[in-house]
Design a protein around this motif. Structure first.
Motif, PDB file in Angstrom:
ATOM      1  N   VAL A  39      22.557 -13.981  67.872  1.00 50.48           N
ATOM      2  CA  VAL A  39      22.505 -12.567  67.473  1.00 50.48           C
ATOM      3  C   VAL A  39      21.153 -11.999  67.895  1.00 50.48           C
ATOM      4  N   GLY A  41      18.655  -8.496  68.064  1.00 50.49           N
ATOM      5  CA  GLY A  41      18.413  -7.155  67.551  1.00 50.49           C
ATOM      6  C   GLY A  41      17.575  -6.349  68.515  1.00 50.49           C
ATOM      7  N   ASP A 109      18.794  -4.392  62.738  1.00 51.35           N
ATOM      8  CA  ASP A 109      19.924  -4.460  63.667  1.00 51.35           C
ATOM      9  C   ASP A 109      20.596  -5.827  63.576  1.00 51.35           C
ATOM     10  N   LYS A 113      24.449  -6.616  62.263  1.00 52.06           N
ATOM     11  CA  LYS A 113      25.368  -7.368  63.120  1.00 52.06           C
ATOM     12  C   LYS A 113      25.863  -8.623  62.416  1.00 52.06           C
ATOM     13  N   GLY A 116      28.381  -7.541  59.999  1.00 45.28           N
ATOM     14  CA  GLY A 116      29.510  -6.834  60.574  1.00 45.28           C
ATOM     15  C   GLY A 116      29.635  -5.406  60.082  1.00 45.28           C
ATOM     16  N   ARG A 341      29.704   0.965  64.638  1.00 45.41           N
ATOM     17  CA  ARG A 341      29.292  -0.284  65.273  1.00 45.41           C
ATOM     18  C   ARG A 341      28.319  -1.028  64.362  1.00 45.41           C
ATOM     19  N   PRO A 342      28.394  -2.353  64.285  1.00 50.97           N
ATOM     20  CA  PRO A 342      27.474  -3.104  63.421  1.00 50.97           C
ATOM     21  C   PRO A 342      26.012  -2.886  63.813  1.00 50.97           C
ATOM     22  N   GLY A 343      25.143  -2.966  62.821  1.00 47.18           N
ATOM     23  CA  GLY A 343      23.724  -2.703  63.051  1.00 47.18           C
ATOM     24  C   GLY A 343      23.474  -1.220  63.157  1.00 47.18           C
TER      25      GLY A 343
END
Length: 359
Positions: A39, A41, A109, A113, A116, A341-343
């Protein structure tokens, strides 16, 4: 999850007219925070006109990034404190706050993410749609440039527009405001921005000439460091004062609030130490019945405004080229719908760094 690497870069992005008359380019200091679970950011901080970006990047790379390597990115508040309390003897905000902001934005971020979820829902959303005000009207604009820009925002549905009042003659500033007001009609309300250029008495004279125009606010009347002077202006003029884009922490905003220096607070995510501190500022403002209208970077500010019951408007300066970001929200009928959108929902396009990166 552990942070395994942090990469930074400076992007230099040309603007277009009329903004280019005052700012031919802006710069972003970007940070990619990478983890052992794949992941990543994205964080960034905006430097108007590009000033100071080399210092911001150097501080980010040499002083802050090493503090995060090997740490859990989901412990954002711990990481914020770790960065904020470093170098207490030399930082005092400014360059350090810009750098910390980019990393804090990237950490959040990652959190979004991993969960989710878009950040505004992670923080407890109040709305998924935030109205915007068109912003510009810099002093180099001709009257035609000024009116054209205002009308372009109105054509996108904006019901608010902000212009600068920088002429040393307060009557000339009134004339520019009146010209815009006539051009956009009664359905659009205006704000004016002094940008710290007057002293207390100068603001009394200027505001007196504008008090009959039903302005939403009168912005940054004096030097941002002089909270007492801002409060003196706010006590006397009959237009609500807005300020805060050049204040960095909840402590500065606490002092603004206690002095009665503003009715609208305008923290800038890229200066006010990121999402973490900006949320604290917003909730502090709510306890005093003050509205929050975040300064610039609307694509990120939307996440904060969507999570605050006292969020008012986001500032929209329409300068970003289409090939810089993916996930940029679109203005529809004067408002932005916050991405699911995630983040924070914003990513650089595949070619953005190659095209805009400074050597």
């Amino acid at each position: 999850m552990k942070i395994t690497g942090i990469d930074s870069a400076v992007l230099r992005i040309p603007t277009r007219k009329p903004i280019a008359l005052d700012f031919p380019h802006h710069s972003l200091v970007i940070a990619h925070v990478r983890t052992d679970e794949g992941v990543t950011g994205l964080g960034y901080t905006l430097a108007f006109g590009g000033g100071g970006v080399e210092s911001i990047q150097a501080y980010l790379d040499t002083r802050l990034a090493p503090l995060l390597i090997g740490q859990d990115p989901l412990l954002v508040e711990r990481m914020w404190e770790r960065m904020y309390r470093a170098d207490r003897g030399i930082k005092r905000q400014g360059v350090a706050a810009y750098a910390l902001s980019a990393l804090d934005i990237a950490l959040w971020d990652i959190v979004g993410k991993a969960a989710g979820l878009p950040l505004y829902k992670l923080w407890g959303a109040v709305t998924d749609r935030v109205a915007a005000y068109g912003s510009g009207g810099w002093p180099s604009y001709s009257l035609d440039d000024l009116i054209g820009e205002a009308q372009a925002y109105v054509a996108r549905g904006c019901r608010y527009y902000k212009l600068k009042i920088h002429d040393p003659d307060p009557r000339a500033n009134r004339a520019r405001v009146m010209a815009v007001k006539k051009a956009v009609g009664d359905g659009v309300r205006l704000m004016v921005d002094v940008n710290q250029k007057l002293d207390v008495l100068g603001n009394f004279r200027q505001a007196r000439l504008l008090e009959d125009l039903d302005l939403v606010w009168y912005e940054e009347p004096v030097l941002a460091d002089d909270l007492a002077a801002c409060a003196a202006v706010a006590r006397v003029i009959n237009i609500p004062v807005a300020t805060g884009e050049n204040n960095y922490t909840r402590f500065e905003f606490r002092d603004l609030i206690e002095r009665g220096a503003a009715r609208y607070l305008m923290p800038d995510l890229c200066r006010a130490n990121g999402f973490s501190e900006t949320l604290k500022i917003g909730r502090l403002a709510a306890a005093h019945q003050l509205a929050v209208s975040p300064h610039v970077v609307h694509e990120l500010s939307l996440q904060v405004a969507g999570a605050l019951s006292n969020g008012f408007l986001v500032e929209w300066i329409d300068w970003v080229p289409a090939d810089l970001f993916e996930g940029m929200p679109k203005c529809e009928d004067g408002a932005f719908r916050i991405s699911d959108r995630p983040g924070h929902g914003i990513a650089l396009t595949a070619d953005a760094e190659k095209k805009y990166r400074m050597p």
